[in-house]
Design an enzyme around this catalytic site. Sequence first.
Site: not given
Length: 300
Positions: A128, A263-264
């Site tokens: 991250c 994901g997005t």
Amino acid sequence: MNLSVDLAGVTLKNPVMTASGTFGSGQEYSEFVDLSCLGAVVTKGVANVPWPGNPVPRIAETYGGMINAIGLQNPGIDVFVKRDIPFLRQYDTRIIVNVCGKTTEDYVEVVERLADEPVDMLEINISCPNVKEGGIAFGQDTKAAEAITRAVKEKAAQPVIMKLSPNVTDIGEMAKAVEAGGADVISLINTITGMKIDIHKRTFAVANKTGGLSGPAVKPAAVRMVYQAAQAVKVPVIGMGGILCAEDALEFILAGASAVAVGTANFHNPYATSEVVDGIRAYMERYGIEDIRELIGAVR
Ligand SMILES: Cc1cc2nc3c(=O)[nH]c(=O)nc-3n(C[C@H](O)[C@H](O)[C@H](O)COP(=O)(O)O)c2cc1C
């Protein structure tokens, strides 16, 4: 026709899963998608204690994607175990818990807490870009990545997926490092560190100044890195980064991914995951492919 794939002894009914942090634990999305039609649900990152996340604004749109600097906001393992695992257990899908931490001890504490829980796999986020300590500090150095993998593997009851950062010079070396540490599976890519400036306010678009770029804008970089990682290691690879539709997912599979994560795309199309499953099936029918495994890494 067979769509099932094997990840370190765990069989997924199809290769499509959610990407951590873009689907919660599926509670909201279950109104749109039957979670039982997915290969796996990967949860938002969970830490040993609750994390408040970064100051707002935390997201900004970009061409073909977005920048986020959520900072791994999460309710902590106690709430997660009581609230999210029972919810996911109602569905016939694999449960993969994404784990975050600031120190090796933090990661290990969460992994130990999950040992007796009915979860199928653990995904360890060492990538991250939006937290100052931990996270990416482990994911940009081969020695640190190997050491954290080894520490987690020692205590993990479930197979371990190590999630790699694209923010490195040589993705193959990072993949080899976590494989050497005992990773059962590798997933990539996490977001690419980016920045956006708000020219009207003359400030950064996200309060953290930098954030993680995701969405279709990153897909060619992601496909390249999944290919290189798959070439570098023997363990299975989960590919992600900008998948909107089945055609995108198939690029990753042909490049060497045994499974893929969406994901997005979920943010603007809550049906994206199930559409990818249907689209892969349609592609296989069209080309007379009996088994998805014929496609994994077929382009070399
Ligand atoms: C809002 C947001 C939150 C995310 N949270 C996490 C997280 O908690 N843990 C993690 O490993 N990855 C997290 N990611 C990274 C995604 O799982 C994925 O690796 C990345 O976004 C690339 O895939 P995509 O382009 O399909 O979104 C997050 C991404 C976004 C956009």
